[in-house]
Design an enzyme around this catalytic site. Structure first.
Site, mmCIF file in Angstrom:
data_model
loop_
_atom_site.group_PDB
_atom_site.id
_atom_site.type_symbol
_atom_site.label_atom_id
_atom_site.label_comp_id
_atom_site.label_asym_id
_atom_site.label_seq_id
_atom_site.Cartn_x
_atom_site.Cartn_y
_atom_site.Cartn_z
ATOM 1 C CB THR A 186 7.157 10.798 -29.330
ATOM 2 O OG1 THR A 186 6.970 11.839 -30.303
ATOM 3 C CG2 THR A 186 6.060 10.887 -28.284
ATOM 4 C CG ASP A 236 3.300 12.977 -30.702
ATOM 5 O OD1 ASP A 236 4.267 12.279 -31.071
ATOM 6 O OD2 ASP A 236 2.125 12.586 -30.788
ATOM 7 C CB ILE A 237 9.073 15.859 -32.073
ATOM 8 C CG1 ILE A 237 9.999 15.016 -31.199
ATOM 9 C CG2 ILE A 237 8.631 17.125 -31.328
ATOM 10 C CD1 ILE A 237 11.324 15.686 -30.872
ATOM 11 C CE LYS A 238 3.907 9.486 -33.535
ATOM 12 N NZ LYS A 238 3.144 10.603 -32.958
ATOM 13 N NE ARG A 239 11.737 16.516 -35.589
ATOM 14 C CZ ARG A 239 10.539 17.007 -35.892
ATOM 15 N NH1 ARG A 239 9.535 16.182 -36.081
ATOM 16 N NH2 ARG A 239 10.348 18.299 -36.018
#
Length: 308
Positions: free
Chosen positions: A140, A103-106
Site C-alpha cells: 500500500t 500494508d506499509i502505507k509508504r
C-alpha cells in the site's frame, strides 16, 4: 502478480483478504504463555506470540482465501523482534500459496521512495549480488507527496511484475478532512483516483493494472464514483465488519462480472473467537472461529454479488 491475484480470486470464489493485524489483546492465553515461557515477557516473547498466533490462523484459512494483508505497524511496535515475526508471516503465507499485500502505507520522494519500493517489492543490490528484502507481492502506498512518491514503486512493480494499492478514499471517519475537500469544484479523492488510472495505464496486467486503489467500504457511494474513474484498477476495500461496512455496501466497488475488488477484514476474522457469534469455539479453538468467520464472509459477499 495482479494476474495471479485475479486468478486466485476466481479459483476460491472469495474476493477476500484477511488482515493479519495482531494485537496482544487478541492472542489467546495459551499462546502467550508458551511464548513467554520460552523467551520471557520480552520483545522476543511478544514477537514469538505474534508469529504463532498468525500461523494458527493461516493454517486454518489459507485454502479458502486468495490473499492476506499484514499491517506492518502491528509488528514494528515490537522492534526488530516484531519485524522478524512480520518476515516469518510473509514467508509462511507465500509458502501456503497466498498473495501477500504488505500494508506499509509508504510514500516519500526520490531515492527514499525507491528504497521503500526495493525493500518491500524489489531486490537490494549488495556488491555483485541482489537479495529480496521483505518480499511482499503488493504494497500500500500513500500518494500525498504526488507522482515523485509513487513512480519509484511503479518502476519496481514493472521490473518485478508486482503491484501497489494507492490510498484514495480511506475508511476512517476523519478521512474527509482532506480527501473530500473540493479542488476546482471536485473532491480530492476523485482527482487522486484519476491519477491512479493514469499511472496504471503504463503498468498493465492482462485485464487489470499493477496499480490498484484503496477505497473504504464505509463510503459505498464514493466507491461507485471511483469504480467508473478507475475501470482497470483493482480496488482494495477495507472497513468491512468491525469498522461498520456490510456486504450490501460492497456492490459499487465491483465490476459487473464480480471482479475488480477485494475486501479486507482484519479483527473481524483474526479475533472472531472474541465475538459473541463465535464464542462457542472458545479461546483454545480461536483458529476454527477464524475459519468460520471467513466462510460467513464469503457467503455474505457471494450473496450480494450473486456468485453463490
Amino acid at each position: 502478480m495482479i494476474n495471479k491475484l485475479v486468478e486466485k480470486i476466481k479459483k476460491t470464489n472469495a474476493p477476500i483478504v484477511v488482515g493479519l493485524d495482531p494485537m496482544m489483546k487478541y492472542i489467546p492465553e495459551h499462546i502467550l504463555k508458551q511464548a513467554f515461557d520460552a523467551y520471557g515477557e520480552t520483545l522476543k516473547g511478544a514477537g514469538e506470540a505474534l508469529w504463532q498466533y498468525n500461523k494458527g490462523i493461516v493454517d486454518a484459512v489459507y485454502d479458502l482465501i486468495p490473499a492476506v494483508k499484514p499491517q506492518i505497524a502491528m509488528y514494528e511496535q515490537f522492534g526488530i523482534e516484531g519485524m522478524i515475526a512480520y518476515q516469518k508471516t510473509v514467508d509462511y503465507c507465500k509458502e501456503k500459496g497466498l498473495v501477500v499485500i504488505g500494508d506499509i502505507k509508504r510514500g516519500d520522494i526520490g531515492s527514499t521512495s525507491e528504497a521503500y519500493a526495493v525493500g518491500h517489492l524489489g531486490r537490494a543490490q549488495v556488491g555483485s549480488h541482489s537479495f529480496e528484502g521483505f518480499g511482499e507481492d503488493f504494497a500500500t502506498v500513500n500518494p500525498y507527496l504526488g507522482s515523485d512518491g509513487v513512480k519509484p514503486f511503479i518502476d519496481v512493480c514493472k521490473k518485478e511484475k508486482k503491484g501497489i494499492f494507492v490510498l484514495v478514499k480511506t475508511s476512517n471517519p476523519s478521512s474527509g478532512e482532506f480527501q473530500d475537500r473540493l479542488v476546482d469544484g471536485r473532491p480530492l479523492y476523485e482527482l487522486v483516483g484519476e491519477k491512479v488510472a493514469q499511472w496504471g495505464e503504463e503498468a498493465m496486467g492482462e485485464d487489470y493494472s499493477y496499480v490498484g486503489a484503496v477505497a473504504g467500504a464505509t463510503y459505498p457511494e464514493m466507491g461507485a464514483v471511483l469504480r467508473k474513474i478507475m475501470p482497470r484498477s483493482y480496488i482494495l476495500v477495507p472497513g468491512y465488519g468491525a469498522q461498520g461496512g456490510k456486504g450490501a455496501d460492497l456492490l459499487p466497488f465491483f465490476n459487473k462480472d464480480g471482479l475488480g475488488a477485494i475486501v479486507n477484514s482484519s479483527r473481524g476474522i483474526i479475533a472472531a473467537y472474541q465475538q459473541e457469534k463465535y464464542a462457542h469455539f472458545t479461546e483454545a479453538n480461536y483458529a476454527d472461529a477464524s475459519r468460520q468467520a471467513v466462510l460467513d464472509m464469503i457467503e455474505d459477499i457471494g450473496t450480494v454479488l450473486g456468485t453463490i
